[in-house]
Design a protein around this motif. Sequence first.
Motif, PDB file in Angstrom:
ATOM      1  N   ALA A  54      -0.228   8.740   0.217  1.00  0.00           N
ATOM      2  CA  ALA A  54      -0.825   7.418   0.405  1.00  0.00           C
ATOM      3  C   ALA A  54      -2.309   7.578   0.689  1.00  0.00           C
ATOM      4  O   ALA A  54      -2.755   8.613   1.184  1.00  0.00           O
ATOM      5  CB  ALA A  54      -0.148   6.687   1.567  1.00  0.00           C
ATOM      6  N   THR A  55      -3.079   6.528   0.388  1.00  0.00           N
ATOM      7  CA  THR A  55      -4.503   6.512   0.734  1.00  0.00           C
ATOM      8  C   THR A  55      -4.673   5.937   2.143  1.00  0.00           C
ATOM      9  O   THR A  55      -3.732   5.387   2.722  1.00  0.00           O
ATOM     10  CB  THR A  55      -5.291   5.611  -0.236  1.00  0.00           C
ATOM     11  OG1 THR A  55      -4.817   4.267  -0.061  1.00  0.00           O
ATOM     12  CG2 THR A  55      -5.083   6.036  -1.683  1.00  0.00           C
ATOM     13  N   GLU A 107      -6.170   3.284   2.882  1.00  0.00           N
ATOM     14  CA  GLU A 107      -5.922   1.839   2.829  1.00  0.00           C
ATOM     15  C   GLU A 107      -4.421   1.543   2.840  1.00  0.00           C
ATOM     16  O   GLU A 107      -3.965   0.620   3.521  1.00  0.00           O
ATOM     17  CB  GLU A 107      -6.559   1.238   1.575  1.00  0.00           C
ATOM     18  CG  GLU A 107      -6.308  -0.250   1.478  1.00  0.00           C
ATOM     19  CD  GLU A 107      -7.247  -0.948   0.502  1.00  0.00           C
ATOM     20  OE1 GLU A 107      -8.029  -0.249  -0.187  1.00  0.00           O
ATOM     21  OE2 GLU A 107      -7.202  -2.184   0.440  1.00  0.00           O
ATOM     22  N   GLU A 108      -3.668   2.337   2.103  1.00  0.00           N
ATOM     23  CA  GLU A 108      -2.214   2.103   2.059  1.00  0.00           C
ATOM     24  C   GLU A 108      -1.575   2.368   3.424  1.00  0.00           C
ATOM     25  O   GLU A 108      -0.690   1.629   3.861  1.00  0.00           O
ATOM     26  CB  GLU A 108      -1.583   2.973   0.962  1.00  0.00           C
ATOM     27  CG  GLU A 108      -1.941   2.462  -0.433  1.00  0.00           C
ATOM     28  CD  GLU A 108      -1.791   3.495  -1.552  1.00  0.00           C
ATOM     29  OE1 GLU A 108      -2.008   3.133  -2.719  1.00  0.00           O
ATOM     30  OE2 GLU A 108      -1.467   4.669  -1.246  1.00  0.00           O
ATOM     31  N   GLU A 123      -2.327  -0.581   5.585  1.00  0.00           N
ATOM     32  CA  GLU A 123      -1.470  -1.742   5.282  1.00  0.00           C
ATOM     33  C   GLU A 123      -0.076  -1.521   5.853  1.00  0.00           C
ATOM     34  O   GLU A 123       0.556  -2.453   6.368  1.00  0.00           O
ATOM     35  CB  GLU A 123      -1.375  -1.984   3.766  1.00  0.00           C
ATOM     36  CG  GLU A 123      -2.684  -2.386   3.088  1.00  0.00           C
ATOM     37  CD  GLU A 123      -3.270  -3.711   3.555  1.00  0.00           C
ATOM     38  OE1 GLU A 123      -2.865  -4.238   4.599  1.00  0.00           O
ATOM     39  OE2 GLU A 123      -4.181  -4.211   2.861  1.00  0.00           O
ATOM     40  N   GLN A 128     -12.017   1.525   0.962  1.00  0.00           N
ATOM     41  CA  GLN A 128     -11.215   0.516   1.657  1.00  0.00           C
ATOM     42  C   GLN A 128     -12.079  -0.489   2.418  1.00  0.00           C
ATOM     43  O   GLN A 128     -11.859  -1.695   2.323  1.00  0.00           O
ATOM     44  CB  GLN A 128     -10.280   1.241   2.642  1.00  0.00           C
ATOM     45  CG  GLN A 128      -9.497   0.332   3.568  1.00  0.00           C
ATOM     46  CD  GLN A 128      -8.737   1.125   4.641  1.00  0.00           C
ATOM     47  OE1 GLN A 128      -8.737   2.367   4.626  1.00  0.00           O
ATOM     48  NE2 GLN A 128      -8.092   0.435   5.548  1.00  0.00           N
ATOM     49  N   GLU A 161       8.149  -1.326   1.856  1.00  0.00           N
ATOM     50  CA  GLU A 161       7.753  -0.114   1.140  1.00  0.00           C
ATOM     51  C   GLU A 161       8.640   0.032  -0.089  1.00  0.00           C
ATOM     52  O   GLU A 161       9.867   0.051   0.042  1.00  0.00           O
ATOM     53  CB  GLU A 161       7.899   1.111   2.054  1.00  0.00           C
ATOM     54  CG  GLU A 161       6.924   1.076   3.219  1.00  0.00           C
ATOM     55  CD  GLU A 161       7.142   2.205   4.215  1.00  0.00           C
ATOM     56  OE1 GLU A 161       6.154   2.830   4.627  1.00  0.00           O
ATOM     57  OE2 GLU A 161       8.318   2.461   4.571  1.00  0.00           O
ATOM     58  N   LEU A 220       4.457  -2.322  -0.844  1.00  0.00           N
ATOM     59  CA  LEU A 220       3.520  -1.200  -0.794  1.00  0.00           C
ATOM     60  C   LEU A 220       4.188  -0.049  -1.533  1.00  0.00           C
ATOM     61  O   LEU A 220       5.149   0.548  -1.040  1.00  0.00           O
ATOM     62  CB  LEU A 220       3.247  -0.811   0.660  1.00  0.00           C
ATOM     63  CG  LEU A 220       2.329   0.393   0.873  1.00  0.00           C
ATOM     64  CD1 LEU A 220       0.926   0.133   0.349  1.00  0.00           C
ATOM     65  CD2 LEU A 220       2.254   0.757   2.353  1.00  0.00           C
ATOM     66  N   ARG A 269       3.093   6.554  -3.633  1.00  0.00           N
ATOM     67  CA  ARG A 269       2.669   7.380  -4.757  1.00  0.00           C
ATOM     68  C   ARG A 269       3.600   8.550  -4.989  1.00  0.00           C
ATOM     69  O   ARG A 269       3.613   9.131  -6.075  1.00  0.00           O
ATOM     70  CB  ARG A 269       1.263   7.919  -4.475  1.00  0.00           C
ATOM     71  CG  ARG A 269       0.224   6.825  -4.505  1.00  0.00           C
ATOM     72  CD  ARG A 269      -1.052   7.196  -3.804  1.00  0.00           C
ATOM     73  NE  ARG A 269      -1.890   6.015  -3.726  1.00  0.00           N
ATOM     74  CZ  ARG A 269      -2.827   5.724  -4.634  1.00  0.00           C
ATOM     75  NH1 ARG A 269      -3.076   6.544  -5.623  1.00  0.00           N
ATOM     76  NH2 ARG A 269      -3.520   4.622  -4.525  1.00  0.00           N
TER      77      ARG A 269
END
Lengths: 435, 435
Positions: free
Chosen positions: A214-215, A217-218, A221, A288, B156, B183, B186
Amino acid sequence: MTPPAATGAAPGRAAIIGAGVIGAGWAARFALNGWDVAVHDPSPNAPRAIARCMENARAAWGALFDAPLPPEGRVVFARSTAEAVEGADYVQESVSESLDLKRRIFADIQAAAPDAPLGSSTSGFTPSDLQRGARAPGSILVAHPFNPVYLLPLVETVGSAQTDPALMDAAEEILRGLGMFPLRLRKEIDAHIADRLLEAVWREALWLVRDGVATTEEIDEAIRLGFGLRWAQMGLFETYRIAGGEAGMRHFLAQFGPCLALPWTRLTDVPPFDERLVELIAAQSDAQSGRWTIAELERIRDSNLTAFLRALRRADWGAGKLVAAHEGRMRAVAAADRFRVPAGENGAPDPGWPLAIAAKALRAALAGWDDAPAERWTATQSLVEQNRAPRPAALVTARCRLEPQSGEALQAIVAIVDEDGPLARVEQTLVRERS
Amino acid sequence: MTPPAATGAAPGRAAIIGAGVIGAGWAARFALNGWDVAVHDPSPNAPRAIARCMENARAAWGALFDAPLPPEGRVVFARSTAEAVEGADYVQESVSESLDLKRRIFADIQAAAPDAPLGSSTSGFTPSDLQRGARAPGSILVAHPFNPVYLLPLVETVGSAQTDPALMDAAEEILRGLGMFPLRLRKEIDAHIADRLLEAVWREALWLVRDGVATTEEIDEAIRLGFGLRWAQMGLFETYRIAGGEAGMRHFLAQFGPCLALPWTRLTDVPPFDERLVELIAAQSDAQSGRWTIAELERIRDSNLTAFLRALRRADWGAGKLVAAHEGRMRAVAAADRFRVPAGENGAPDPGWPLAIAAKALRAALAGWDDAPAERWTATQSLVEQNRAPRPAALVTARCRLEPQSGEALQAIVAIVDEDGPLARVEQTLVRERS
């Protein structure tokens, strides 16, 4: 030094050593509560940081409280630590997280003000770490706040066996007087409570970014659209108690305890914190949040926090209880006034003078507090302390502090003083009755 | 199966397998969005759990949204998994966290409804775990929600290489239609994102309780009076970006990265989860929260969450953006109506019929949306899709979906259909002008 708490957490003089984000936040919280503040920080950016923080804090407090705020204390810059701490009723240290640096600065502070409570904003060190080699270890405690210091009520307080228990109590009373919630730790441990939890999340989050799951930003969230919303009003355990349904906590534990054996975390390893990872996070964070300046993000954050705190105050829950209590104190301070001692026979004050003055002070305080005139209060008064008698017909000051209790009750504490100090203390329990 | 999303996330029929706290929350979220719901759970408590959850959810949604809610879907109990999933447009599994059990139930589900998207509420398993041995692995995804499911927007979503990408998109469109924020991960990992963070906090918290550093109540206060308030509106990284001050993320990382080397966590060990620890936590939790029933705590939590979400909507921030968007959809659905196709020459519809109808549908939708009549909107319309022509003067249905954009702009999507299916799609961008 007389701790200000002894006379009802009246504002005194605070010294703030280190004016980064945390030190500036402390300065703002003290000043908004009417304390005079002396700041020392050798950085040329410090005055600007303090000014910006004061501006944010004023805006937030104006939006948060309906009561008149106390007259703002003066904030001055001192050229040295010694100059800043001279005559201070409370000293708060918020320099970088280096034990050597903190010990050097503690030596400077205690050379000039050995008796003042000395709180450290350290995220990680224990009071015992900080006290080693200090001139007055008994005055040292950890008082670890959370950013933004002027809005978040939590402050973790930690003493060691060497910390003077009376000083610890007095320091906490000062912090409560600033509208904070001192959470005293039962044992010293590195990183106290909240930062251990945060460090655990931080390490796991670093893995998730590094492994490309995940980034930033993710991950954010995943927090603010889910469990973050929950945690603004109930913590981990109360939330899980509900998740267990009517069967409660034991059911939840029976259901999820076994997951501990599963490999649900990479925390058993420490992620290598190399340049590659720093760049990855910094770049993702820019993507982000880079469209806002830090100043804009601060204002957005403060405005959201203010709205949450107001919502919680309406609900009389969690952090909202502290806001209500603090507002009650501010109204009471605003209502503090001078009253004439009723004269009795033989030139002595009327024997009922403390109760008579307390009743008047309470009426004045309630006039600011009670915004529903159709409602009435019934009060039970008791004189809990009488130090000496004032001259009859003298003008004395009575300060009434209102503390909301559970339900529709209020506790009122009236302190009556003259220029020579405390005269009497009256406590009252009030229950609101719907007419 | 036509995924309901294909016609604009119109309500369809959902099957809910497992009706504990999570399953009941899903049932409530679907039903409040107008979906008919068939529930299967062999527990005799299930109907009562669903009824209570529906009651909580209705109260919360009534308080959260100002728009008229869609007509509530029917909730029925099915005697078997097969009966529940028959004809379902979407299936959500929320049974206990046992891989064997989930696989057995997946076999039952897919024997009756192999093509329906099958979302699992699993906290820990990956889609690959769940797909092993399945009849239709391509229909299986993880859709992991957060309690209370009817209020928290986060879900998720995780697919594997075997999951059909089109089905994954359709499932997410359905979830968005419920006001949720899918969400998408990845990569598949055990426990996804949020539960890895939660598991890290949980383990550390167990140590703190076990070592007598803090009680459950003290840990909860450390959360909800400090970082919990922050996390309801900004996550870990955005918060730390601010903490770095104007120097931003790189400065923060430089300052706190080195702490990773410090022993700030006991997470490198797993706490022994024995009977003593369970009793300690359960007893502390009783002392902390036992004065409220679970039902009372649920209502307190929901009312606080509703207040936070409303505050965030006013700020157009975080979870509040999702609430605003969902409310826009609900207003639009309420404004859906039938319009007559304008007749042109030669018995054909007037060539401008899609734009003319879209303009009328938009006006109807805005009448519900725009509560400031002094404000006007300027719109740019474009016909993005025309499937075929209706009969002139026929009655067709035009449904306008309003999506708030950043600032004062709205995106309107008008879908025009007749009984045979889609006719045309018009998109409009609207900018509000202060008069």
